[in-house]
Scaffold this motif. Structure first.
Motif: not given
Length: 184
Positions: A43-52, A54-56, A59-65, A150-156
């Motif tokens: 579960e994430i904040d919908p405002e942080l759904a965009d990859t960059a 989200f990763c920031e 703390g998820s690695p960009l190269d694993a998205s 890590i990929i989208g889940s269909g919702v933000r």
């Protein structure tokens, strides 16, 4: 349950136990997979759904998205759609590889409202899992070979954690080398 090393600060739950974090077509498609409990969801904040963002934030690695884009092209009056899945460190080769695969003169990102309507997913959360069955799902070889993504889940408000080889076995999936081009 799989131990995910790419979740950063997030707590991972089996995707089958948190269908509230999945768009309806995603939940249905996951249930049809051979081992749906091997996939995770966060579960994430919908405002942080965009990859960059989200990763920031988590703390998820960009190269694993991996990012999924919906592409459309026209040939003889027929609109052809496809989904392309590439690592977040690359961009989909829309006007080369995808255009040739769709056999269209020009390919471009599908308009946001049309992509949302056709997929039943939220913009910024569209994922290859649960897309219309007649769409090709073009998967970059690097995505298909990634041990965990890590990929989208269909919702933000959620993200799926999934092994790349599972993405390569989705209905309609085609693994293509060089689909993702390095960001210039």
């Amino acid at each position: 349950m799989t131990t995910w090393t790419i979740a950063g600060s997030l707590t991972v739950a089996p995707a089958s136990t948190r269908t509230d974090l999945l768009a309806e077509p995603v939940a249905k498609a996951l249930a049809a997979l051979p081992d749906p409990d091997a996939l995770g969801v966060v579960e994430i904040d919908p405002e942080l759904a965009d990859t960059a963002a989200f990763c920031e934030a988590y703390g998820s690695p960009l190269d694993a998205s991996a990012n999924c884009v919906v592409v459309a092209g026209k040939r003889a009056g027929e609109v052809r759609f496809a989904a392309a899945l590439v690592l977040a460190t690359t961009r989909a080769d829309v006007n080369g590889t995808i255009k040739r695969r769709l056999d269209v003169r020009k390919a471009s990102f599908a308009p946001m409202d049309e992509a949302v309507e056709l997929t039943g997913m939220a913009y910024g959360g569209i994922t290859p899992v649960g897309l219309p069955s007649d769409w090709p799902i073009l998967v970059d070889k690097a995505v298909a070979e990634a041990p965990e993504l890590i990929i989208g889940s269909g919702v933000r408000g959620g993200k799926l954690l999934i092994p790349g080889p599972v993405l390569a076995t989705l209905p309609g999936a085609e693994v293509i080398e060089g689909l993702g081009r390095p960001v210039a």
